[in-house]
Design an enzyme around this catalytic site. Sequence first.
Site, PDB file in Angstrom:
ATOM      1  CB  THR A  13      44.331  43.745  40.013  1.00 13.53           C
ATOM      2  OG1 THR A  13      44.303  45.163  40.009  1.00 13.53           O
ATOM      3  CG2 THR A  13      45.641  43.258  39.438  1.00 13.53           C
ATOM      4  CB  VAL A  14      43.186  39.222  41.984  1.00 11.85           C
ATOM      5  CG1 VAL A  14      43.323  37.715  42.085  1.00 11.85           C
ATOM      6  CG2 VAL A  14      44.413  39.909  42.598  1.00 11.85           C
ATOM      7  CB  ALA A  43      29.224  40.189  42.620  1.00 13.41           C
ATOM      8  CB  VAL A 132      51.496  33.482  50.972  1.00 12.64           C
ATOM      9  CG1 VAL A 132      52.969  33.775  51.292  1.00 12.64           C
ATOM     10  CG2 VAL A 132      50.653  33.587  52.232  1.00 12.64           C
ATOM     11  N   GLY A 134      51.820  35.486  45.554  1.00 10.72           N
ATOM     12  CA  GLY A 134      51.220  35.640  44.220  1.00 10.72           C
ATOM     13  C   GLY A 134      51.083  34.301  43.511  1.00 10.72           C
ATOM     14  N   GLY A 187      49.250  47.396  39.188  1.00  5.93           N
ATOM     15  CA  GLY A 187      48.280  46.547  39.918  1.00  5.93           C
ATOM     16  C   GLY A 187      48.929  45.708  41.008  1.00  5.93           C
ATOM     17  CD  GLU A 190      47.319  44.343  49.194  1.00 13.06           C
ATOM     18  OE1 GLU A 190      46.152  44.141  49.516  1.00 13.06           O
ATOM     19  OE2 GLU A 190      47.939  43.601  48.419  1.00 13.06           O
ATOM     20  CG  ASP A 201      50.860  42.477  51.493  1.00 12.90           C
ATOM     21  OD1 ASP A 201      49.684  42.071  51.426  1.00 12.90           O
ATOM     22  OD2 ASP A 201      51.787  42.011  50.791  1.00 12.90           O
ATOM     23  CE  LYS A 205      51.325  38.985  50.263  1.00 17.81           C
ATOM     24  NZ  LYS A 205      52.051  39.895  49.371  1.00 17.81           N
TER      25      LYS A 205
HETATM   26  P1  NDP Z   1      41.149  45.579  43.259  1.00 21.08           P
HETATM   27  O1  NDP Z   1      40.894  46.812  44.075  1.00 21.08           O
HETATM   28  O2  NDP Z   1      41.832  45.729  41.955  1.00 21.08           O
HETATM   29  O3  NDP Z   1      39.777  44.800  42.997  1.00 21.08           O
HETATM   30  C1  NDP Z   1      38.765  44.669  43.945  1.00 21.08           C
HETATM   31  C2  NDP Z   1      37.438  44.873  43.246  1.00 21.08           C
HETATM   32  O4  NDP Z   1      36.371  44.527  44.140  1.00 21.08           O
HETATM   33  C3  NDP Z   1      37.211  46.334  42.839  1.00 21.08           C
HETATM   34  O5  NDP Z   1      36.645  46.401  41.551  1.00 21.08           O
HETATM   35  C4  NDP Z   1      36.258  46.819  43.921  1.00 21.08           C
HETATM   36  O6  NDP Z   1      35.476  47.924  43.515  1.00 21.08           O
HETATM   37  C5  NDP Z   1      35.404  45.571  44.116  1.00 21.08           C
HETATM   38  N1  NDP Z   1      34.661  45.592  45.369  1.00 21.08           N
HETATM   39  C6  NDP Z   1      35.040  46.129  46.554  1.00 21.08           C
HETATM   40  N2  NDP Z   1      34.073  45.925  47.475  1.00 21.08           N
HETATM   41  C7  NDP Z   1      33.075  45.270  46.866  1.00 21.08           C
HETATM   42  C8  NDP Z   1      31.803  44.794  47.292  1.00 21.08           C
HETATM   43  N3  NDP Z   1      31.384  44.983  48.532  1.00 21.08           N
HETATM   44  N4  NDP Z   1      31.032  44.152  46.393  1.00 21.08           N
HETATM   45  C9  NDP Z   1      31.435  43.965  45.121  1.00 21.08           C
HETATM   46  N5  NDP Z   1      32.643  44.404  44.654  1.00 21.08           N
HETATM   47  C10 NDP Z   1      33.448  45.040  45.519  1.00 21.08           C
HETATM   48  O7  NDP Z   1      41.944  44.589  44.212  1.00 21.08           O
HETATM   49  P2  NDP Z   1      42.906  43.402  43.781  1.00 21.08           P
HETATM   50  O8  NDP Z   1      42.285  42.616  42.707  1.00 21.08           O
HETATM   51  O9  NDP Z   1      44.278  43.930  43.606  1.00 21.08           O
HETATM   52  O10 NDP Z   1      42.950  42.560  45.138  1.00 21.08           O
HETATM   53  C11 NDP Z   1      41.900  41.697  45.505  1.00 21.08           C
HETATM   54  C12 NDP Z   1      42.366  40.812  46.653  1.00 21.08           C
HETATM   55  O11 NDP Z   1      43.482  40.043  46.223  1.00 21.08           O
HETATM   56  C13 NDP Z   1      42.858  41.583  47.883  1.00 21.08           C
HETATM   57  O12 NDP Z   1      42.560  40.831  49.027  1.00 21.08           O
HETATM   58  C14 NDP Z   1      44.356  41.638  47.685  1.00 21.08           C
HETATM   59  O13 NDP Z   1      45.062  41.783  48.894  1.00 21.08           O
HETATM   60  C15 NDP Z   1      44.592  40.267  47.091  1.00 21.08           C
HETATM   61  N6  NDP Z   1      45.794  40.110  46.297  1.00 21.08           N
HETATM   62  C16 NDP Z   1      46.106  41.026  45.324  1.00 21.08           C
HETATM   63  C17 NDP Z   1      47.196  40.839  44.517  1.00 21.08           C
HETATM   64  C18 NDP Z   1      47.577  41.789  43.446  1.00 21.08           C
HETATM   65  O14 NDP Z   1      48.623  41.584  42.806  1.00 21.08           O
HETATM   66  N7  NDP Z   1      46.814  42.839  43.186  1.00 21.08           N
HETATM   67  C19 NDP Z   1      48.047  39.641  44.684  1.00 21.08           C
HETATM   68  C20 NDP Z   1      47.633  38.741  45.723  1.00 21.08           C
HETATM   69  C21 NDP Z   1      46.542  38.988  46.490  1.00 21.08           C
HETATM   70  P3  NDP Z   1      36.009  49.409  43.882  1.00 21.08           P
HETATM   71  O15 NDP Z   1      37.359  49.542  43.216  1.00 21.08           O
HETATM   72  O16 NDP Z   1      34.961  50.285  43.326  1.00 21.08           O
HETATM   73  O17 NDP Z   1      36.134  49.468  45.375  1.00 21.08           O
HETATM   74  N1  HSE Z   2      50.369  44.148  47.367  1.00 20.09           N
HETATM   75  C1  HSE Z   2      50.838  42.808  47.332  1.00 20.09           C
HETATM   76  C2  HSE Z   2      52.290  42.815  46.925  1.00 20.09           C
HETATM   77  C3  HSE Z   2      50.036  41.992  46.380  1.00 20.09           C
HETATM   78  O1  HSE Z   2      52.769  43.835  46.424  1.00 20.09           O
HETATM   79  O2  HSE Z   2      52.970  41.798  47.129  1.00 20.09           O
HETATM   80  C4  HSE Z   2      50.391  40.528  46.398  1.00 20.09           C
HETATM   81  O3  HSE Z   2      49.981  39.922  47.571  1.00 20.09           O
END
Ligand code: NDP
Ligand code: HSE
Length: 426
Positions: A13-14, A43, A132, A134, A187, A190, A201, A205
């Site tokens: 997502t991010v 990656a 923290v 978003g 999305g 977590e 979560d 933060k």
């Molecule tokens: P996602 O699960 O959508 O994306 C993570 C990606 O990383 C997945 O494609 C996952 O694959 C891949 N991945 C996991 N492990 C590995 C690895 N060892 N090597 C390579 N790729 C890997 O997560 P988000 O994008 O939602 O979140 C990412 C981070 O951002 C987290 O720390 C989250 O807490 C933080 N965050 C998220 C927000 C949100 O709105 N979603 C907002 C703010 C922070 P697979 O799915 O196959 O495991």
């Molecule tokens: N899961 C978190 C939330 C993502 O819902 O706020 C943003 O950090």
Amino acid sequence: MKQVRIGIIGFGTVGTGTIKILLNQRELIKKRTGIDLILKKVADKDIEKPREITLSKEILTTDAMELIKNPEIDIVVELIGGIHPAKDFIIEAFRNGKHVVTANKALLAEEGNDIFLEARQKGVKLGFEASVGGGIPIIKVMREGLVANKMLAIYGIINGTTNYIFTKMTDEKIDFQDALRQAQDLGYAEADPTLDIEGIDSAHKLTILASLAYGIPLSFNKVYCEGITKITAQDIAFAGEFGYKIKLLAITKILDGEIELRVHPTMIPDNYLISKVDGVFNAIYVEGDSVGPTLYYGRGAGSMPTGSAVVADIVDIAKGSETLPFDFSEKYNIKPVQEIESRYYFRFTALDSPGVLSKISGVFGRHNISIASVIQKGRSKAGAVPLVILTHKARENDVLDAVDKIDKLPVVAGKSVFIRVEGEEY
Ligand code: NDP
Ligand code: HSE
């Protein structure tokens, strides 16, 4: 023109939001900063899966370590989440002389003391704006905008998923599980949504905000944390009758040299700005000694808002700005939650018979808890009805003792619920 080369680990997502912004705003950023941000490698475990944006095969890799060790990459962006291997990737990136940007609040809250130390020792930068709030640039506010203030208090709605769930339960009467499913589909949640709904979560933060606010080491294990699963549609409706909204609040304040660190569902007067923050939006109220009250508002989760914060960090690092916070070495006592004082909402499930209220209020009286208002709804000759009470300020320890005694009364059927109340008394 200065060129800065970026490698991203995690195309979820991010990651997707960050990549879209880097590609779509490349010219705008060049114009504004004189720096060309080049996406060099991405990656992910799965590079075959169709994503919202298609990248060439040469950019994609399944080997995060290859990206980290690549001498043609200046900044590594960690967007996979979790503790391991995220921590190992970040430490390895530092050891390879790379600056790092991460959105991983869980990792920073739980292992951040090691990570900040390692970054300092290696003389590299670590950006964590997206960890923290978003898209809200709250880290920059704390580090720069409010640098001249002693922080007095922070009250934050800092989890988009739970705020989305409360809003859907209140406005559209959607049940908890359906609202959570929607937040996952969008999305916001977590990978393990327990982190959202159990308040963890928000506690992650809050840990980061408190360290920035008071200069203390990251102290996740000292945060009192309660989630939203015990809150029912009935509580939301009763809160409304008293003129309150229920929000999952992350609270830290400094009182008599002690710091409170707590996350729990909280009732706040419905005429407060923060109680009007709905859906995925977050709001963080920060009070400093010089500036007074300030409030920051925006989308707290989601691909593009979070990508916006990640790219802001990339730009800051590319410009050579300092991103590491102050030294986290101040020493303060963290006040145990049992010692706090608050007002309280109680929902008892009481038999509908004469004298019930006097039995409950008797226990309250013996525990120095004074009643402000009472609502009893419905009549039931045989069964139990909700009895709802708002109190004046009381000590949490007294409240816990009182609830324990009340739950043992023969006139009370089932476990009682209490919610802390913030804000001025009406
Ligand atoms: P996602 O699960 O959508 O994306 C993570 C990606 O990383 C997945 O494609 C996952 O694959 C891949 N991945 C996991 N492990 C590995 C690895 N060892 N090597 C390579 N790729 C890997 O997560 P988000 O994008 O939602 O979140 C990412 C981070 O951002 C987290 O720390 C989250 O807490 C933080 N965050 C998220 C927000 C949100 O709105 N979603 C907002 C703010 C922070 P697979 O799915 O196959 O495991
Ligand atoms: N899961 C978190 C939330 C993502 O819902 O706020 C943003 O950090």
